[in-house]
Every structure is written in structure tokens, then in C-alpha cells.
Design a protein around this motif. Sequence first.
Motif, PDB file in Angstrom:
ATOM      1  N   ARG A  10       0.833  -1.205   0.000  1.00 29.70           N
ATOM      2  CA  ARG A  10       0.000   0.000   0.000  1.00 29.70           C
ATOM      3  C   ARG A  10       0.870   1.259   0.000  1.00 29.70           C
ATOM      4  O   ARG A  10       0.568   2.238  -0.699  1.00 29.70           O
ATOM      5  CB  ARG A  10      -0.920  -0.018   1.217  1.00 29.70           C
ATOM      6  CG  ARG A  10      -2.281   0.541   0.909  1.00 29.70           C
ATOM      7  CD  ARG A  10      -3.205   0.462   2.097  1.00 29.70           C
ATOM      8  NE  ARG A  10      -4.033  -0.723   1.930  1.00 29.70           N
ATOM      9  CZ  ARG A  10      -4.405  -1.536   2.894  1.00 29.70           C
ATOM     10  NH1 ARG A  10      -4.052  -1.316   4.133  1.00 29.70           N
ATOM     11  NH2 ARG A  10      -5.148  -2.583   2.643  1.00 29.70           N
ATOM     12  N   ALA A  11       1.939   1.233   0.754  1.00 26.43           N
ATOM     13  CA  ALA A  11       2.859   2.371   0.793  1.00 26.43           C
ATOM     14  C   ALA A  11       3.533   2.578  -0.563  1.00 26.43           C
ATOM     15  O   ALA A  11       3.671   3.710  -1.036  1.00 26.43           O
ATOM     16  CB  ALA A  11       3.909   2.164   1.890  1.00 26.43           C
ATOM     17  N   GLU A  12       3.953   1.491  -1.191  1.00 24.12           N
ATOM     18  CA  GLU A  12       4.584   1.597  -2.518  1.00 24.12           C
ATOM     19  C   GLU A  12       3.597   2.157  -3.541  1.00 24.12           C
ATOM     20  O   GLU A  12       3.989   2.991  -4.381  1.00 24.12           O
ATOM     21  CB  GLU A  12       5.092   0.228  -2.962  1.00 24.12           C
ATOM     22  CG  GLU A  12       6.286  -0.239  -2.163  1.00 24.12           C
ATOM     23  CD  GLU A  12       6.673  -1.696  -2.432  1.00 24.12           C
ATOM     24  OE1 GLU A  12       7.833  -2.031  -2.167  1.00 24.12           O
ATOM     25  OE2 GLU A  12       5.827  -2.492  -2.888  1.00 24.12           O
ATOM     26  N   ALA A  13       2.344   1.741  -3.478  1.00 24.51           N
ATOM     27  CA  ALA A  13       1.326   2.259  -4.394  1.00 24.51           C
ATOM     28  C   ALA A  13       1.111   3.754  -4.165  1.00 24.51           C
ATOM     29  O   ALA A  13       0.972   4.526  -5.118  1.00 24.51           O
ATOM     30  CB  ALA A  13       0.017   1.489  -4.234  1.00 24.51           C
ATOM     31  N   GLU A  14       1.109   4.180  -2.911  1.00 21.75           N
ATOM     32  CA  GLU A  14       0.936   5.593  -2.593  1.00 21.75           C
ATOM     33  C   GLU A  14       2.128   6.410  -3.076  1.00 21.75           C
ATOM     34  O   GLU A  14       1.967   7.505  -3.613  1.00 21.75           O
ATOM     35  CB  GLU A  14       0.739   5.773  -1.082  1.00 21.75           C
ATOM     36  CG  GLU A  14       0.524   7.194  -0.649  1.00 21.75           C
ATOM     37  CD  GLU A  14      -0.792   7.806  -1.098  1.00 21.75           C
ATOM     38  OE1 GLU A  14      -0.987   9.003  -0.843  1.00 21.75           O
ATOM     39  OE2 GLU A  14      -1.612   7.108  -1.711  1.00 21.75           O
ATOM     40  N   ILE A  15       3.320   5.874  -2.933  1.00 21.20           N
ATOM     41  CA  ILE A  15       4.518   6.556  -3.441  1.00 21.20           C
ATOM     42  C   ILE A  15       4.432   6.726  -4.950  1.00 21.20           C
ATOM     43  O   ILE A  15       4.723   7.802  -5.478  1.00 21.20           O
ATOM     44  CB  ILE A  15       5.797   5.786  -3.038  1.00 21.20           C
ATOM     45  CG1 ILE A  15       6.030   5.907  -1.528  1.00 21.20           C
ATOM     46  CG2 ILE A  15       7.015   6.277  -3.822  1.00 21.20           C
ATOM     47  CD1 ILE A  15       7.080   4.959  -0.984  1.00 21.20           C
TER      48      ILE A  15
END
Length: 61
Positions: A10-15
Motif C-alpha cells: 500500500r505504501a509503494e502504491a501511494e509513493i
Amino acid sequence: MATKLITIPRAEAEIRRLQQYITLVEEYPADTLEKWIIKEYAYTNSITEVVKRANAKGMTL
């Protein structure tokens, strides 16, 4: 209301999403006053700040 906990995927997608936004704004051609206003608003999210920046550059809106 349930809060979704952050995960690495989820963090990678947000980045990726935020990087796309940054790229879009940075590459946006501000070749007219209207486009300059749009670009400055994307940076500040504030019409007041856009007007202050315009005044600092000697522009009248």
C-alpha cells in the motif's frame, strides 16, 4: 469507521501515485497566465498564496 493499516504494498502504491502527481505538476507547461495559476495552485493548494506569489512577481490578477 475502520482505518486501513499501512502495508508495504500500500505504501509503494501511494509513493507511485504521489510521484505521478509530482511529475505531472512539474512538467505542466505554464505558458499562459491561466496555466501558471493552475500550476501554482497545485504547488500551494491556496488561492491566497497564488495571488501573493503573483503580486511578488509584479502580476495583477
